[in-house]
Design a protein around this motif. Structure first.
Motif, PDB file in Angstrom:
ATOM      1  N   LYS A  11     -12.356  11.576  43.630  1.00  0.00           N
ATOM      2  CA  LYS A  11     -11.866  11.182  42.298  1.00  0.00           C
ATOM      3  C   LYS A  11     -12.378   9.794  41.917  1.00  0.00           C
ATOM      4  O   LYS A  11     -11.646   8.807  42.066  1.00  0.00           O
ATOM      5  N   SER A  14      -9.980   8.307  38.930  1.00  0.00           N
ATOM      6  CA  SER A  14      -8.519   8.322  38.854  1.00  0.00           C
ATOM      7  C   SER A  14      -7.908   8.265  40.250  1.00  0.00           C
ATOM      8  O   SER A  14      -8.603   7.970  41.207  1.00  0.00           O
ATOM      9  N   THR A  19      -7.890  11.584  49.075  1.00  0.00           N
ATOM     10  CA  THR A  19      -8.819  10.685  49.779  1.00  0.00           C
ATOM     11  C   THR A  19      -8.341   9.238  49.701  1.00  0.00           C
ATOM     12  O   THR A  19      -9.139   8.313  49.770  1.00  0.00           O
ATOM     13  N   ILE A  21      -7.160   5.867  50.947  1.00  0.00           N
ATOM     14  CA  ILE A  21      -7.291   5.166  52.228  1.00  0.00           C
ATOM     15  C   ILE A  21      -6.501   3.858  52.160  1.00  0.00           C
ATOM     16  O   ILE A  21      -6.626   3.104  51.197  1.00  0.00           O
ATOM     17  N   LYS A  54     -13.083  -2.705  40.389  1.00  0.00           N
ATOM     18  CA  LYS A  54     -13.166  -1.401  41.057  1.00  0.00           C
ATOM     19  C   LYS A  54     -12.910  -1.450  42.566  1.00  0.00           C
ATOM     20  O   LYS A  54     -13.550  -0.752  43.336  1.00  0.00           O
ATOM     21  N   GLY A  56      -9.770  -1.021  43.663  1.00  0.00           N
ATOM     22  CA  GLY A  56      -8.573  -0.220  43.910  1.00  0.00           C
ATOM     23  C   GLY A  56      -7.272  -0.937  43.580  1.00  0.00           C
ATOM     24  O   GLY A  56      -6.231  -0.617  44.165  1.00  0.00           O
ATOM     25  N   LYS A  57      -7.295  -1.869  42.631  1.00  0.00           N
ATOM     26  CA  LYS A  57      -6.071  -2.607  42.277  1.00  0.00           C
ATOM     27  C   LYS A  57      -5.073  -1.674  41.595  1.00  0.00           C
ATOM     28  O   LYS A  57      -3.896  -1.615  41.963  1.00  0.00           O
ATOM     29  N   THR A  58      -5.546  -0.920  40.608  1.00  0.00           N
ATOM     30  CA  THR A  58      -4.651  -0.030  39.873  1.00  0.00           C
ATOM     31  C   THR A  58      -4.161   1.093  40.791  1.00  0.00           C
ATOM     32  O   THR A  58      -2.967   1.415  40.814  1.00  0.00           O
ATOM     33  N   VAL A  59      -5.078   1.651  41.563  1.00  0.00           N
ATOM     34  CA  VAL A  59      -4.726   2.740  42.480  1.00  0.00           C
ATOM     35  C   VAL A  59      -3.661   2.282  43.488  1.00  0.00           C
ATOM     36  O   VAL A  59      -2.725   3.023  43.797  1.00  0.00           O
ATOM     37  N   GLN A 245     -16.791   7.537  46.268  1.00  0.00           N
ATOM     38  CA  GLN A 245     -16.206   8.753  45.679  1.00  0.00           C
ATOM     39  C   GLN A 245     -17.232   9.461  44.794  1.00  0.00           C
ATOM     40  O   GLN A 245     -17.338  10.692  44.810  1.00  0.00           O
TER      41      GLN A 245
HETATM   42  N1  LIG Z   1      -7.286   3.147  48.440  1.00  0.00           N
HETATM   43  C1  LIG Z   1      -8.290   3.911  47.966  1.00  0.00           C
HETATM   44  N2  LIG Z   1      -8.724   4.994  48.665  1.00  0.00           N
HETATM   45  C2  LIG Z   1      -9.727   5.741  48.197  1.00  0.00           C
HETATM   46  N3  LIG Z   1     -10.380   5.528  47.033  1.00  0.00           N
HETATM   47  C3  LIG Z   1      -9.998   4.459  46.301  1.00  0.00           C
HETATM   48  C4  LIG Z   1      -8.939   3.592  46.724  1.00  0.00           C
HETATM   49  N4  LIG Z   1      -8.790   2.614  45.817  1.00  0.00           N
HETATM   50  C5  LIG Z   1      -9.710   2.856  44.851  1.00  0.00           C
HETATM   51  N5  LIG Z   1     -10.431   3.966  45.120  1.00  0.00           N
HETATM   52  C6  LIG Z   1     -11.505   4.545  44.271  1.00  0.00           C
HETATM   53  O1  LIG Z   1     -11.984   3.540  43.394  1.00  0.00           O
HETATM   54  C7  LIG Z   1     -11.703   3.903  42.032  1.00  0.00           C
HETATM   55  C8  LIG Z   1     -11.368   2.644  41.255  1.00  0.00           C
HETATM   56  O2  LIG Z   1     -10.093   2.156  41.627  1.00  0.00           O
HETATM   57  P1  LIG Z   1      -9.197   1.321  40.617  1.00  0.00           P
HETATM   58  O3  LIG Z   1      -9.329   1.838  39.239  1.00  0.00           O
HETATM   59  O4  LIG Z   1      -7.842   1.239  41.212  1.00  0.00           O
HETATM   60  O5  LIG Z   1      -9.924  -0.095  40.729  1.00  0.00           O
HETATM   61  P2  LIG Z   1      -9.510  -1.415  39.960  1.00  0.00           P
HETATM   62  O6  LIG Z   1      -9.659  -2.518  40.961  1.00  0.00           O
HETATM   63  O7  LIG Z   1      -8.203  -1.245  39.278  1.00  0.00           O
HETATM   64  O8  LIG Z   1     -10.712  -1.498  38.888  1.00  0.00           O
HETATM   65  P3  LIG Z   1     -10.762  -2.388  37.527  1.00  0.00           P
HETATM   66  O9  LIG Z   1     -11.153  -3.755  37.952  1.00  0.00           O
HETATM   67  O10 LIG Z   1     -11.833  -1.711  36.726  1.00  0.00           O
HETATM   68  O11 LIG Z   1      -9.415  -2.308  36.880  1.00  0.00           O
HETATM   69  C9  LIG Z   1     -10.587   4.922  42.117  1.00  0.00           C
HETATM   70  O12 LIG Z   1     -10.564   5.783  40.998  1.00  0.00           O
HETATM   71  C10 LIG Z   1     -10.946   5.657  43.398  1.00  0.00           C
HETATM   72  O13 LIG Z   1     -11.992   6.584  43.153  1.00  0.00           O
END
Ligand SMILES: Nc1ncnc2c1ncn2[C@@H]1O[C@H](COP(=O)(O)OP(=O)(O)OP(=O)(O)O)[C@@H](O)[C@H]1O
Ligand SMILES: [Mg+2]
Length: 402
Positions: A11, A14, A19, A21, A54, A56-59, A245
């Motif tokens: 993914k 989103s 997956t 981690i 990117k 993974g802050k939001t995730v 991903q």
């Molecule tokens: N803990 C995780 N395990 C696996 N995949 C992850 C994880 N965290 C992030 N990802 C991957 O990275 C993508 C981007 O994560 P996310 O949108 O949370 O980043 P972000 O830091 O919020 O980015 P932005 O700076 O654009 O807001 C996710 O959609 C997923 O595919």
């Protein structure tokens, strides 16, 4: 039939349910999930999550808080003239008017925003509204996520910080998420908030954590992947879980694993290369690479060029991009290592650019970056080291058609 489809598992855009981690920061020996839980349990504090794009802050917030308990607003949601608390209330599906509290989640029943030029009686409503919002969040275990806070103007950031300062004293649970360097002033350097902040710094991803994404994902699909290929995938993904991903998803699509259930193993490295190239097709760096290759204006003069093995002629600007792109992929290159890379590309030619000329080329390219749109901010030259800020750009240089 496979249990899952490739795009259920990988993914890139989103929440990666299959997956996901968990990682531990190098600063502390606790997982990020634990740190966020701890922060949210420390009432009276505001949580500030900072990390590169990117990572993974939001995730992370979605994982810890759960989709039903997050009320997510981004920096750009606050452009409108409605007050902070009205915007938050609307997003939470809460109508606020005077003393009345209505809890509803259908958009039709929400009250429209109120303009900023308000009489004193409406001001009173805002004050009441604020308390209602805080109560509503606490009663329903909701957490306010102010995502991509750097998108709000500096003025708005300060105004929001002011509102939050007061609200967190009343135990309003809130998280502010931002890119490094951009949120320091309004939140982390705000004297009103000092001593009331839980700070979480998200680091770039390391190869072992990136490898886990591929291993976990292919396992869920019932496919074994050669560990050497997993290593290559992680090296090419640089520091980006999103890139991992995306590459894995493209690999599945190219192999048509959804329809071809006879595939149980991936062990041919050449399929990876096809997936890398396919992954670059949607990346927006063509113009940027072209601009960097052109370099600054020469006022009609021709630059000195060097002949490559394949007979192609290249000036130092084109060579710089080639030097960044060659093996092994790296997000930090010292002047010395760049010089070695230039030498490697030019083989046994007698005349090669010296360190000074390489440095001058980098400084000029940095000037182009600084005077262009933010999408150009793909690398940074600092203390004689060239740092790649945008892993996707390096990936594009390595595998894209440019
Ligand atoms: N803990 C995780 N395990 C696996 N995949 C992850 C994880 N965290 C992030 N990802 C991957 O990275 C993508 C981007 O994560 P996310 O949108 O949370 O980043 P972000 O830091 O919020 O980015 P932005 O700076 O654009 O807001 C996710 O959609 C997923 O595919
Ligand atoms: Mg985000």
């Amino acid at each position: 039939m496979r249990k899952f489809k490739a795009n259920d598992v990988f993914k890139p855009g989103s929440f990666p349910e299959h997956t996901y981690i968990s990682r531990t920061s190098s600063e502390f020996s606790y997982s990020y999930e634990f740190r966020l839980k701890q922060a949210l349990n420390t009432s009276g504090f505001l949580t500030s999550v900072i990390g590169p794009s990117k990572t993974g802050k939001t995730v992370l917030c979605e994982k810890v808080i759960g989709p039903n308990n997050i009320v997510s607003l981004t920096g750009s949601d606050f452009k409108h003239s409605a007050s902070f608390w009205m915007t938050v209330a609307n997003k939470a599906g809460l109508s606020i008017e005077g003393q009345q509290i209505q809890t509803t989640s259908t958009a039709g029943e929400r009250l429209p925003g109120v303009s900023q030029s308000v009489s004193s009686s409406t001001m009173e409503k805002f004050v009441t509204g604020k308390d209602q919002v805080i109560e509503y969040f606490k009663e329903n275990n909701l957490v306010l996520l102010l995502d991509d806070f750097h998108y709000a103007s500096e003025e708005l950031q300060l105004e929001i910080a002011q509102q939050l300062k007061d609200a967190i004293r009343k135990e309003f649970p809130a998280i502010v998420v931002s890119l490094p360097h951009r949120a320091d002033d309004a939140i982390r350097k705000n004297p009103d908030l000092s001593g009331r902040l839980s700070l979480i710094n998200i680091e770039p991803w390391k190869p072992d954590a990136l490898q886990k994404i591929a291993v976990t994902g292919f396992e869920a699909l019932g496919i074994t992947i050669d560990p050497r290929l997993v290593e290559i995938l992680a090296a090419e993904s640089l520091t980006s879980p999103q890139l991992m991903q995306t590459i894995c998803l493209n690999l599945c699509l190219l192999l048509e694993i959804d329809s071809d259930v006879s595939i149980t193993k991936i062990e041919d490295p050449s399929t990876l290369h096809t997936a890398f190239r396919a992954t670059t097709t949607n990346l927006p760096y063509k113009e940027i690479a072209k601009r960097f290759k052109t370099g600054p204006s020469t006022r009609g003069q021709k630059r000195k060029t060097f002949t490559l093995d394949d007979g192609e002629e290249a000036d130092t600007y084109e060579l710089l991009l080639k030097a960044i792109a060659i093996d092994p992929p790296s997000t930090a290159l010292s002047l010395d290592s760049l010089k070695l890379r230039f030498d490697k590309i030019l083989g046994d030619q007698l005349s090669k650019p010296d360190k000074n000329s390489i440095k001058k080329t980098i400084v000029q390219t940095q000037t182009i970056i600084e005077t262009s749109d933010s999408i150009y901010q793909v690398f940074e030259w600092k203390d004689e080291v060239l740092y790649i800020l945008e892993p996707l750009f390096l990936f594009y240089l390595r595998w894209g058609m440019h």
